[in-house]
Design an enzyme around this catalytic site. Structure first.
Site, PDB file in Angstrom:
ATOM      1  CG  ASP A 221     -97.650  27.279  30.951  1.00 39.63           C
ATOM      2  OD1 ASP A 221     -96.528  27.815  31.260  1.00 39.63           O
ATOM      3  OD2 ASP A 221     -98.086  26.375  31.972  1.00 39.63           O
ATOM      4  CE  LYS A 225     -95.598  24.226  32.616  1.00 39.72           C
ATOM      5  NZ  LYS A 225     -96.994  24.385  33.683  1.00 39.72           N
TER       6      LYS A 225
END
Length: 363
Positions: A221, A225
């Site tokens: 995750d 980003k």
């Protein structure tokens, strides 16, 4: 009027509907008329040529997507909202790769796209480039995805402003995961005695982690980003080649269930204790960080040490913190705050909708 069509009204979509209902009753609405005209989930859909009534939106599950709603058909939904009078923004509140791949089609129909879905901006670089190409004209259509990094925090807007004003990005470094922020803010601080597995158990019980905490601990995750930030900064980062440190113990990566993972994690408490003690002995703490290196092409996602007087070391709770080091800001410009949660993510989406409304006219 900016028409809003919501795809995937789960927790975030529901929070957005709530905020847009409140907005419809506020004095700001006259200058920024933004209203929901379409909602689709996996089973049902509804589109209206005029805004849904507030009373219906307050109970949208039964009154908008109730028994009389049409069966879900995303292609038909997009065609219908594209034919509405005035500018229309499709808000994708899913995390679906398949739906992200539809953005170019939606843009080609003149629809704007606003989303917290990271997939289009961190996946295949060709999709990212196609979206950039389709949104290059000042006349639109547009894509806004502030909420893909830091939920409602002004992360991408700050980076965009730095890039567009010609500043040189030296480094963007941050704690981008609320889960990993919480874990290490509690586990790696002077005087803390909690075992790593206990920290993970508390985080899971408190709802900070994914149902399987390995989905947080593997760093993917954060990698998405970092990839998004790198691309916005002008670098061709790829999640496939970005070095990512997976802190899930290797022996636990292939266990079948989250329950088995949690039951066996205490076997590795000594490993994490040793890492922590080494960091504390050097006057540092452990933090899980992502970095876009604008100078040496050494972008990464990893567990790193930071001295006790560093801003990352004093972070509390599950906050995110992002530091922009640039030619104009050699002493980093810092953005800090809640980087996860339905309300703040919906706020980030809402703020993007306001940008669309301001750019492309309220009438």
């Amino acid at each position: 009027m900016l028409n809003v069509a919501i795809v995937g009204p789960g927790l975030v979509g529901s929070a957005l509907i709530e905020q847009l209902v409140a907005h419809s009753r506020s004095p700001c609405f006259a200058a920024l008329p933004i209203a929901v005209v379409g909602i689709i989930n996996s089973k049902k859909m509804a589109v209206s040529s005029t805004p849904f009534a507030v009373g219906d939106l307050n109970e949208w599950k039964s009154k908008v997507l109730g028994g009389s709603a049409a069966a879900a058909d995303l292609a038909q939904f997009a065609d219908t909202v594209a034919a509405l009078k005035g500018p229309t923004a499709v808000v994708d509140c899913t995390s679906s790769d398949t739906i992200a791949e539809l953005y170019p089609l939606w843009l080609s129909k003149g629809l704007h796209v606003v989303t917290p879905n990271k997939k289009a901006f961190s996946g295949d670089i060709s999709l990212f480039r196609k979206i950039q190409e389709l949104t290059a004209s000042p006349q639109g259509p547009s894509v806004y995805h502030e909420a893909t990094v830091g939920a409602g925090l002004p992360v991408l807007s700050t980076l965009n402003d730095l890039v567009r004003t010609g500043d040189k990005i030296v480094k963007v470094e941050g704690i981008f995961s609320g889960t990993l922020s919480y874990l290490f803010n509690n586990f790696s601080i002077p005087g803390a005695t909690q075992k790593f597995s206990d920290c993970v158990s508390v985080a899971k019980a408190s709802g900070y982690t994914e149902p399987d905490p390995r989905d947080d601990l593997n760093g993917m995750d954060v990698a998405r980003k970092v990839t998004i930030l790198g691309r916005v900064a002008g670098h061709e980062l790829s999640i496939d080649t970005l070095p990512v440190e997976n802190i899930v113990p290797e022996q636990l990566r292939s266990v079948t269930t989250a329950e088995e993972f949690m039951s066996r994690l205490p076997e590795f408490d000594e490993h994490f204790k040793q890492l922590n003690e080494e960091a504390l002995a050097s006057g540092s703490v452990l933090r899980y960080v992502g970095m876009v290196d604008g100078v040496n092409n050494q972008s990464s996602v990893k567990l790193a040490r930071y001295p006790l007087d560093h801003p990352f070391a004093s972070l509390k709770g599950s906050d995110n913190i992002i530091a922009f080091t640039t030619e104009r800001f050699p002493n980093p410009l810092i953005v800090q705050g809640a980087g996860a949660g339905a309300a703040v993510t919906a706020f980030g989406i809402f703020a993007d909708l306001i940008k669309v409304c301001e750019r492309f006219g309220a009438n």
